[in-house]
Design a protein around this motif. Structure first.
Motif, short mmCIF file in Angstrom:
data_model
loop_
_atom_site.label_atom_id
_atom_site.label_comp_id
_atom_site.label_asym_id
_atom_site.label_seq_id
_atom_site.Cartn_x
_atom_site.Cartn_y
_atom_site.Cartn_z
N UNK A 171 -11.37 54.29 10.21
CA UNK A 171 -10.67 53.08 9.78
C UNK A 171 -10.58 53.05 8.27
N UNK A 172 -9.39 52.79 7.79
CA UNK A 172 -9.16 52.60 6.36
C UNK A 172 -8.86 51.11 6.19
N UNK A 173 -9.75 50.43 5.53
CA UNK A 173 -9.64 48.97 5.47
C UNK A 173 -8.87 48.51 4.24
N UNK A 174 -7.85 47.74 4.45
CA UNK A 174 -7.15 47.12 3.33
C UNK A 174 -6.35 45.93 3.83
N UNK A 175 -6.10 45.01 2.94
CA UNK A 175 -5.37 43.81 3.33
C UNK A 175 -3.95 43.89 2.84
N UNK A 176 -3.06 44.12 3.74
CA UNK A 176 -1.64 44.14 3.39
C UNK A 176 -0.91 43.84 4.69
N UNK A 177 0.02 42.92 4.67
CA UNK A 177 0.55 42.44 5.97
C UNK A 177 1.39 43.44 6.75
N UNK A 178 1.68 44.64 6.16
CA UNK A 178 2.44 45.59 6.97
C UNK A 178 1.56 46.24 8.04
#
Ligand SMILES: [Zn+2]
Lengths: 97, 489
Positions: B84-91
């Motif tokens: 899992x690569x965690x990041x917050x971006x709505x795409x």
């Protein structure tokens, strides 16, 4: 070992959590406990021990490349707080790490 | 700071390439993979990241990625894992992307490029499998993220299998980078695992480029160049960026690590001016997916069933047809062109170089004018072979054949049909031509005398007269022979 307030703030920011002062204190203590536990494991001699990535001894669980029905657009958007032109409407994106 | 003369600067380029796989369904769910369409009509609880949904790996995506790894001479991991690569971006509706991190499917490969300045071996660091993101529309302001009011998300593309191919920084010119991308595109196309359309985003290229003074151990400031939407753009963007960095260094300026955006219209790059973060993606093994183990026999079976790749094809063509490297490069650049040429050469059976000339010099021109590619062409390969056969037999002249090809291109008719319909067939009846030749000799006594006196170049003039009288239908070879015989000193 030991976790300070700055580390708590960093983790909270990564997880997009707005913590108040009491919560930060509580999280600092709890995270400290968790790291303390991990520290005991790290103290063991584990050279040559494979990391356990999964508790189950399973590999290669896959499915054939077959199409199954998708949700309708209205069903897909049903739980969206806001929608527009068949798309999920989200607040302005602020680029931040 | 001392100013370095240009010849002491060297360029280092590494590429990061994303290829969308042409599987029927998405990476972890059964939603259909397609381009475009009504927004959010190809989603489900899995690719929308709804609570309680669980991903299941598409086995064809694993196979396709492994095939790419084999084609790039990689070592295929005995055991690989998703992360899992965690990041917050709505795409990405889950707020993480499932990708591969520590244990990718393939590593340590290489590809040999035959460039203008000799062969270059380019290391391929890794080939891994991940899921693509959705698409965002930024509304309000200029339409860019920075000053927009809000964004609209379409998750049709979210979860499409995406392969990331990362090279070592082994490329040293923009041309080499362009060649690498062209070769990669041809390889992936030959494998049949992606439609590799850069304009539709199924092949995406990012480049890291830095310029440093020769002999320096440290690389220069690494600049990431994005938004190169065609193979030609890759060359243009990197040429421009290399030049920009060289000039800056020559002027004694310090370069900064940044991301720059290529503008197709101006042919220049500009800084995206985003804040540079050391992103903390907090990778960890994907708990919802078990490891994948590639059995040796399975990898060997894939290796044995790989289709012919462009490099192998080029060698074979050189041997079988004796074609020069320039022609081979043009014809082998796409799977469709290669297959078309091979079918035509096979149907023709004669000197394949003739077929090549017709394709490159004439057919490509017609295709360009019509704005279509070979797959949409009405002329079948065997029909081109038929046309060249008519020229060989002397039924039509080369010039007429070009006209016939134009008609065939419009109608898809056979060459012989067009020739008959248009009355183009060359007059090869000696009796008919004999009379005309006699007439022309009578009408042009001076020219005839010159030929009799040995000025053979005047024959051309007389041939021209015969062609004019016959409305261009006379077989010029036959006419020349007749004139020679009649005017033999
Ligand atoms: Zn889905």
């Amino acid at each position: 070992m030991g976790i300070d307030r700055a580390a708590v703030d960093h983790v909270a920011r990564l997880a997009r959590l707005a913590l108040d002062d009491d919560e930060r204190d509580r999280m600092r203590a709890e995270l400290d406990d968790i790291l303390g536990h991990a520290g005991r494991i790290q103290a063991l001699d584990l050279d040559g021990v494979e990391p356990t990535l999964h508790p189950l001894p399973l590999v290669n669980a896959s499915r054939p490349d077959e199409i199954t029905p998708s949700l309708s657009q209205s069903d897909a958007l049903r739980s969206a707080p806001e929608a527009e032109d068949g798309r999920f409407r989200v607040p302005r994106i602020i680029e931040d790490a | 700071m001392s100013v370095a003369p240009p010849h002491t600067l060297e360029t280092t380029i590494g590429l990061e390439i994303h290829v969308e796989l042409a599987t029927a369904s998405k990476m972890f769910c059964g939603c259909k993979v397609a381009f475009g369409g009504e927004p959010n009509t190809r989603t489900c609880p899995v690719c929308l990241g709804l609570p309680g949904s669980l991903p299941v790996v598409n086995e064809r995506a694993i196979e396709y990625t492994t095939r790419i790894g084999v084609a790039f001479n990689c070592s295929i991991a005995k055991r690989s894992l998703f992360a899992r690569k965690n990041y917050f971006y709505p795409d990405m509706p889950k707020n993480y992307q499932i990708t591969q991190y520590e244990l990718p499917l393939a590593t340590q490969g290489h590809l040999t490029l035959d460039g203008e300045s000799g062969a270059v071996s380019v290391g391929v660091t890794r080939v891994h499998l991940e899921e693509d993101t959705g698409g965002s529309l930024h509304v309000g302001g200029s339409g860019r993220i920075a000053d927009s009011e809000y964004s609209l998300e379409d998750y049709n593309r979210a979860g499409t299998p995406l392969v990331e191919i990362v090279t070592e920084p082994d490329l040293h010119t923009a041309e080499q980078a362009r060649l690498f991308v062209a070769e990669l595109r041809a390889i992936v196309e030959a494998l049949g695992v992606s439609d590799v359309r850069m304009e539709e985003g199924s092949l995406r290229v990012d480049a890291n480029i830095s310029v440093r003074r020769a002999g320096e151990v440290e690389h220069g400031a690494k600049v990431e160049v994005k938004n190169m939407n065609s193979i030609r753009s890759v060359g243009r963007a990197l040429e421009h960026e290399e030049e920009r960095q060289r000039k800056a260094l020559e002027a004694g300026e310090t370069l900064v690590q940044e991301t720059r955006h290529f503008d197709e219209k101006t042919g220049t790059t500009s800084s995206l001016r985003t804040k540079e973060y050391a992103f903390d993606y907090r990778y960890f093994p994907e708990p919802d997916l078990v490891p994948f183990e590639a059995a040796d026999e399975w990898v060997e079976a894939l290796r044995a069933s790989q289709p012919e790749l462009p490099a192998e094809r080029r060698v074979r063509w050189k041997q079988t047809y004796g074609l020069p490297p320039g022609d081979v490069a043009v014809l082998a650049s796409s799977k469709a062109t290669a297959a078309w040429f091979e079918a035509a050469a096979l149907a023709y059976g004669g000197d394949a170089k003739k077929i090549v000339n017709w394709i490159i010099a004439d057919l490509f021109g017609l295709l360009n004018e019509a704005g279509i590619d070979l797959t949409e062409c009405k002329i079948a390969p065997a029909q081109l072979a038929g046309l060249v056969g008519l020229v060989d037999d002397g039924a039509i002249s080369g010039k007429q054949a070009k006209e016939v090809l134009g008609h065939m291109f419009k109608t898809g008719d056979d060459a012989a049909e067009v020739v008959q319909d248009k009355g183009l067939e060359q007059e090869s009846d000696t009796a008919v031509l004999d009379a005309v030749v006699e007439e022309v000799i009578a009408e042009n006594p001076e020219a005839a005398d010159k030929v009799r006196a040995g000025q053979l170049n005047t024959i051309g003039f007389l041939v021209g007269r015969v062609m004019r009288k016959t409305g261009g239908s006379a077989n010029p070879k036959l006419v020349t022979e007749l004139l020679r015989t009649k005017l033999a000193g």
